[in-house]
Design a protein around this motif. Structure first.
Motif, mmCIF file in Angstrom:
data_model
loop_
_atom_site.group_PDB
_atom_site.id
_atom_site.type_symbol
_atom_site.label_atom_id
_atom_site.label_comp_id
_atom_site.label_asym_id
_atom_site.label_seq_id
_atom_site.Cartn_x
_atom_site.Cartn_y
_atom_site.Cartn_z
ATOM 1 N N LEU A 1 0.815 -1.213 0.000
ATOM 2 C CA LEU A 1 0.000 0.000 0.000
ATOM 3 C C LEU A 1 0.850 1.265 0.000
ATOM 4 O O LEU A 1 0.494 2.253 -0.647
ATOM 5 C CB LEU A 1 -0.945 -0.011 1.211
ATOM 6 C CG LEU A 1 -1.941 1.142 1.290
ATOM 7 C CD1 LEU A 1 -2.852 1.184 0.075
ATOM 8 C CD2 LEU A 1 -2.773 1.047 2.573
ATOM 9 N N ASP A 2 1.981 1.240 0.702
ATOM 10 C CA ASP A 2 2.830 2.437 0.749
ATOM 11 C C ASP A 2 3.334 2.810 -0.635
ATOM 12 O O ASP A 2 3.357 3.986 -1.010
ATOM 13 C CB ASP A 2 4.009 2.212 1.699
ATOM 14 C CG ASP A 2 3.577 2.159 3.159
ATOM 15 O OD1 ASP A 2 2.488 2.676 3.469
ATOM 16 O OD2 ASP A 2 4.322 1.589 3.974
ATOM 17 N N GLN A 3 3.755 1.812 -1.416
ATOM 18 C CA GLN A 3 4.202 2.085 -2.781
ATOM 19 C C GLN A 3 3.066 2.660 -3.607
ATOM 20 O O GLN A 3 3.260 3.622 -4.380
ATOM 21 C CB GLN A 3 4.723 0.802 -3.437
ATOM 22 C CG GLN A 3 5.081 0.965 -4.914
ATOM 23 C CD GLN A 3 5.605 -0.333 -5.528
ATOM 24 O OE1 GLN A 3 6.702 -0.773 -5.209
ATOM 25 N NE2 GLN A 3 4.806 -0.955 -6.391
ATOM 26 N N ALA A 4 1.877 2.094 -3.454
ATOM 27 C CA ALA A 4 0.723 2.573 -4.202
ATOM 28 C C ALA A 4 0.405 4.024 -3.854
ATOM 29 O O ALA A 4 0.132 4.846 -4.744
ATOM 30 C CB ALA A 4 -0.486 1.690 -3.915
ATOM 31 N N ILE A 5 0.453 4.351 -2.585
ATOM 32 C CA ILE A 5 0.150 5.717 -2.150
ATOM 33 C C ILE A 5 1.148 6.705 -2.733
ATOM 34 O O ILE A 5 0.778 7.794 -3.191
ATOM 35 C CB ILE A 5 0.093 5.780 -0.614
ATOM 36 C CG1 ILE A 5 -1.231 5.156 -0.129
ATOM 37 C CG2 ILE A 5 0.233 7.210 -0.107
ATOM 38 C CD1 ILE A 5 -1.366 5.051 1.363
ATOM 39 N N ASP A 6 2.410 6.339 -2.755
ATOM 40 C CA ASP A 6 3.425 7.219 -3.350
ATOM 41 C C ASP A 6 3.135 7.466 -4.833
ATOM 42 O O ASP A 6 3.222 8.604 -5.320
ATOM 43 C CB ASP A 6 4.814 6.620 -3.191
ATOM 44 C CG ASP A 6 5.314 6.640 -1.752
ATOM 45 O OD1 ASP A 6 4.750 7.411 -0.941
ATOM 46 O OD2 ASP A 6 6.255 5.878 -1.436
ATOM 47 N N THR A 7 2.792 6.409 -5.558
ATOM 48 C CA THR A 7 2.500 6.542 -6.986
ATOM 49 C C THR A 7 1.239 7.359 -7.219
ATOM 50 O O THR A 7 1.188 8.227 -8.105
ATOM 51 C CB THR A 7 2.351 5.152 -7.637
ATOM 52 O OG1 THR A 7 3.536 4.390 -7.428
ATOM 53 C CG2 THR A 7 2.090 5.281 -9.130
ATOM 54 N N LEU A 8 0.207 7.092 -6.433
ATOM 55 C CA LEU A 8 -1.056 7.809 -6.595
ATOM 56 C C LEU A 8 -0.885 9.299 -6.312
ATOM 57 O O LEU A 8 -1.452 10.147 -7.012
ATOM 58 C CB LEU A 8 -2.116 7.208 -5.674
ATOM 59 C CG LEU A 8 -2.596 5.806 -6.061
ATOM 60 C CD1 LEU A 8 -3.429 5.191 -4.942
ATOM 61 C CD2 LEU A 8 -3.396 5.837 -7.361
ATOM 62 N N ARG A 9 -0.109 9.624 -5.288
ATOM 63 C CA ARG A 9 0.116 11.035 -4.977
ATOM 64 C C ARG A 9 0.839 11.733 -6.140
ATOM 65 O O ARG A 9 0.492 12.853 -6.526
ATOM 66 C CB ARG A 9 0.934 11.170 -3.688
ATOM 67 C CG ARG A 9 1.176 12.629 -3.267
ATOM 68 C CD ARG A 9 1.882 12.724 -1.943
ATOM 69 N NE ARG A 9 1.021 12.309 -0.844
ATOM 70 C CZ ARG A 9 1.166 11.194 -0.136
ATOM 71 N NH1 ARG A 9 2.159 10.360 -0.421
ATOM 72 N NH2 ARG A 9 0.342 10.896 0.841
ATOM 73 N N LEU A 10 1.802 11.043 -6.715
ATOM 74 C CA LEU A 10 2.541 11.603 -7.844
ATOM 75 C C LEU A 10 1.616 11.807 -9.047
ATOM 76 O O LEU A 10 1.663 12.858 -9.715
ATOM 77 C CB LEU A 10 3.686 10.657 -8.207
ATOM 78 C CG LEU A 10 4.920 11.245 -8.897
ATOM 79 C CD1 LEU A 10 5.562 12.322 -8.030
ATOM 80 C CD2 LEU A 10 5.929 10.120 -9.186
ATOM 81 N N LEU A 11 0.768 10.821 -9.316
ATOM 82 C CA LEU A 11 -0.161 10.944 -10.436
ATOM 83 C C LEU A 11 -1.152 12.082 -10.221
ATOM 84 O O LEU A 11 -1.431 12.867 -11.135
ATOM 85 C CB LEU A 11 -0.922 9.626 -10.625
ATOM 86 C CG LEU A 11 -0.156 8.478 -11.274
ATOM 87 C CD1 LEU A 11 -0.938 7.178 -11.167
ATOM 88 C CD2 LEU A 11 0.156 8.795 -12.742
ATOM 89 N N ALA A 12 -1.704 12.168 -9.005
ATOM 90 C CA ALA A 12 -2.698 13.203 -8.721
ATOM 91 C C ALA A 12 -2.104 14.595 -8.818
ATOM 92 O O ALA A 12 -2.774 15.547 -9.241
ATOM 93 C CB ALA A 12 -3.290 12.977 -7.331
ATOM 94 N N GLN A 13 -0.833 14.727 -8.458
ATOM 95 C CA GLN A 13 -0.199 16.041 -8.441
ATOM 96 C C GLN A 13 0.360 16.450 -9.799
ATOM 97 O O GLN A 13 0.351 17.629 -10.143
ATOM 98 C CB GLN A 13 0.930 16.062 -7.404
ATOM 99 C CG GLN A 13 0.449 15.966 -5.964
ATOM 100 C CD GLN A 13 1.604 15.858 -4.980
ATOM 101 O OE1 GLN A 13 2.755 15.685 -5.371
ATOM 102 N NE2 GLN A 13 1.294 15.948 -3.696
ATOM 103 N N GLN A 14 0.814 15.476 -10.578
ATOM 104 C CA GLN A 14 1.571 15.808 -11.783
ATOM 105 C C GLN A 14 0.856 15.511 -13.099
ATOM 106 O O GLN A 14 1.334 15.918 -14.152
ATOM 107 C CB GLN A 14 2.917 15.074 -11.764
ATOM 108 C CG GLN A 14 3.812 15.482 -10.604
ATOM 109 C CD GLN A 14 5.222 14.928 -10.752
ATOM 110 O OE1 GLN A 14 5.651 14.536 -11.827
ATOM 111 N NE2 GLN A 14 5.958 14.902 -9.649
ATOM 112 N N VAL A 15 -0.288 14.808 -13.051
ATOM 113 C CA VAL A 15 -0.937 14.419 -14.307
ATOM 114 C C VAL A 15 -2.405 14.850 -14.329
ATOM 115 O O VAL A 15 -3.285 14.039 -14.569
ATOM 116 C CB VAL A 15 -0.825 12.897 -14.544
ATOM 117 C CG1 VAL A 15 -1.129 12.561 -16.001
ATOM 118 C CG2 VAL A 15 0.559 12.377 -14.169
#
Length: 288
Positions: free
Chosen positions: A123-137
């Motif tokens: 879940l921690d890896q997923a949260i990091d990726t999701l935060r990046l996607l939400a902020q940058q895409v």
């Protein structure tokens, strides 16, 4: 993922209470917002397990969205759909892998409107990726799941994603009505939404899920068969009837007006059509 003990009710344990209504079924609006950028004319999302190019096109033609499964043909199918119409609703599944961010960016650039991000034990890896996607895409619409409790949903919404998909996990069942209500309450804090991703067998189940707070439901072969256009037509009719039954002209009205009453298994059986001679079976209706 965080585990929690939940006691509650599922779709087959409740009925919606009828109310005085001046709302005619043909006056009901079935439109729903998955995000600020994606609106569906029908509040259903096709599950990846049943979706190929033809199924995705059928959903899009009816104002809904189906999620193309992760795999080698995914990019090709997205490009084919967008080539037909650049505003076509296209969803894609993205697995929680090390290259998930790059995969999501590529698919979004190709024309995908929604990412269905599949959670796993990391879940921690997923949260990091999701935060990046939400902020940058932006303006990519992001849904993540399966989620079975409000605490995990809260962590996911903190990343800035648009939707959480409620569905059971191994050893952690989902009480579809109660869990949807709990996660919808969390979602309201973030101006986000909930998709119920399990338990849908009838159009009446969709009405109940929307009443519990979902903005849409994920459907599969339990309700969609070989003629998806006919099945979506039947679903729309069932939704209009059920919403009129509660005096709700819109899905927002349904969430505000609806009241549930608990029923027994015998009550559920009684609520289905019975003692009626059918000349032709409905394409996606069977007692299960």
């Amino acid at each position: 993922m965080m585990e929690t003990e939940v006691a509650g009710l599922s779709l087959d344990q409740v009925l919606l209470v009828p109310s005085e209504s001046n709302v005619l079924p043909n006056a009901v609006s079935l439109a729903t917002n998955l995000s600020a950028d994606v609106q569906e004319a029908l509040p259903v999302i096709g599950a990846p397990a049943m979706t190929d190019l033809g199924m995705a096109q059928a959903f899009a033609a009816n104002g809904a969205l189906a999620v193309l499964p992760a795999g080698g043909t995914q990019l090709q199918y997205v490009q084919a759909m967008v080539a037909d119409d650049e505003v076509t609703l296209v969803g894609v599944e993205v697995l929680n892998e090390v290259d998930a961010f790059e995969t999501a960016v590529m698919l979004h650039a190709a024309g995908a409107k929604l990412i269905d991000f599949v959670l796993d034990d990391n879940l921690d890896q997923a949260i990091d990726t999701l935060r990046l996607l939400a902020q940058q895409v932006p303006p990519l619409t992001i849904m993540a799941g399966p989620v079975a409790d409000a605490e995990t949903a809260h962590r996911l919404f903190e990343t800035g994603i648009d939707l959480v998909k409620v569905a059971p996990l191994p050893g952690q069942p989902v009480y579809t009505v109660t869990t949807t209500m709990a996660v919808a309450e969390v979602a309201s804090e973030f101006d986000a939404g909930v998709v119920l991703g399990a338990g849908i067998r009838y159009s009446g189940d969709i009405v109940k899920a929307l009443a519990a707070g979902a903005v849409a439901v994920m459907v599969d072969t339990d309700i969609i068969g070989d003629t998806p256009a006919d099945d979506l037509f039947q679903i729309a009719g069932g939704l209009r009837s059920g919403m009129g039954y509660t005096g709700s002209a819109t899905i927002d009205d349904l969430r505000l007006n609806a009241q549930f009453v608990q029923i027994t298994a015998a009550g559920l059986a009684e609520s289905h059509p019975h003692d009626v001679e059918l000349t032709k079976s409905a394409p996606n209706y069977a007692k299960q």
